[in-house]
Design an enzyme around this catalytic site. Sequence first.
Site, PDB file in Angstrom:
ATOM      1  N   SER A 139       0.843  -1.191   0.000  1.00  0.00           N
ATOM      2  CA  SER A 139       0.000   0.000   0.000  1.00  0.00           C
ATOM      3  C   SER A 139       0.889   1.255   0.000  1.00  0.00           C
ATOM      4  CB  SER A 139      -0.958  -0.051   1.196  1.00  0.00           C
ATOM      5  OG  SER A 139      -1.958   0.939   1.103  1.00  0.00           O
ATOM      6  N   ASP A 283      -8.942  -6.375  -4.317  1.00  0.00           N
ATOM      7  CA  ASP A 283      -8.177  -5.260  -3.749  1.00  0.00           C
ATOM      8  C   ASP A 283      -8.787  -3.914  -4.120  1.00  0.00           C
ATOM      9  OD1 ASP A 283      -6.150  -3.799  -2.566  1.00  0.00           O
ATOM     10  OD2 ASP A 283      -4.541  -4.593  -3.837  1.00  0.00           O
ATOM     11  N   HIS A 310      -6.979  -6.027  -0.093  1.00  0.00           N
ATOM     12  CA  HIS A 310      -5.826  -5.152   0.113  1.00  0.00           C
ATOM     13  C   HIS A 310      -4.829  -5.736   1.120  1.00  0.00           C
ATOM     14  CE1 HIS A 310      -3.875  -1.378  -0.594  1.00  0.00           C
ATOM     15  NE2 HIS A 310      -3.940  -0.992   0.655  1.00  0.00           N
TER      16      HIS A 310
END
Length: 336
Positions: A139, A283, A310
């Site tokens: 991320s 995601d 995610h």
Amino acid sequence: MFLYSCTEQPSSSDTQACAEYLDNSGQEDQFLGGIKMIPISTPKGEFKVWTKRVGNNPTKKVLLLHGGPGMTHEIYECFDGYFPQENIEYYYYDQLGSYYSDQPKDLSLWDLPRFVEEVEQVRIALGLDESNFYLFGQSWGGILASEYALKYQKNLKGLIISNMVMSIKDYNEYSAKVLAPKLPSKVLDTILSYEEKEEFSNETYLGLITEHYYTRHIIRMPTDSWPDPINRGFKHLNPDVYVTMQGPSEFGIKGDATLLNWDIKDRLKEITVPTLTIGAEYDTMDPKHMEWVSTEVQNGRYLHCPNGSHLCQFDDQKNFFTGLVKFVNDVDAGQF
């Protein structure tokens, strides 16, 4: 390459390797069990960041860059279940502003180029180099890892970019055009009404996103079943860092967040180091984009997590760690 587990019945050579992996004698961080507080120089003075080493391996050392920004190392505690039996040395790390590290209040410190220099200072302090240094970023950590590689890839043995596309514009478009329409229409209308008024901190707005978006695209579990490290990570998140750089939620980057215009798609061909990109079917980041990134860098591989979102280290754990470990071991063995 070690493929045994210390909980099975190892051979004598495997037992010796286990002992060496677990042996902290002679390590300068032995007194604190692998913890090191590293001084970081910044334009606003010197601060300290927290790291913790697990294991010993001279050729496989992975530094874990957490997301957020402003999240914590806790979201990687599940790595304890997979890396040790593969003889992979790894480092937990709270970036400046996060949990165990110093948390200065100056918002000007939450700046991407400064974070890149912080990672380089951490690398030097930990003694990582091109013979052993794998950088993992998920991320926001994927943004940081890719920017680090663009400036300092000469220090890397391998790069892992997990669950992060290389353009915030693309991220926002995927959220708005692909994922958001899948929400119940009344929920989406309410969320959009708050966004139109820029009431991004409204409790109703945040509650709807958590209940209807996070449980589909951040971690595919009901909120009351979220793993303890995730709950602790959210509890310890630094909102000053998060809101300044990302905005109020994972429902795209909004407002005047400093990462709003970030885009390095046209620079990916500059990355020559062996690179693994990780995408997940559900995601917040488009998995097709992640696959594309693996073809843009000069030496890439793509790992798809078909059941994950995610945080696929939790909701598609088997596929995630099988692919991640194989990448580290293949690069180490010269078989990538």
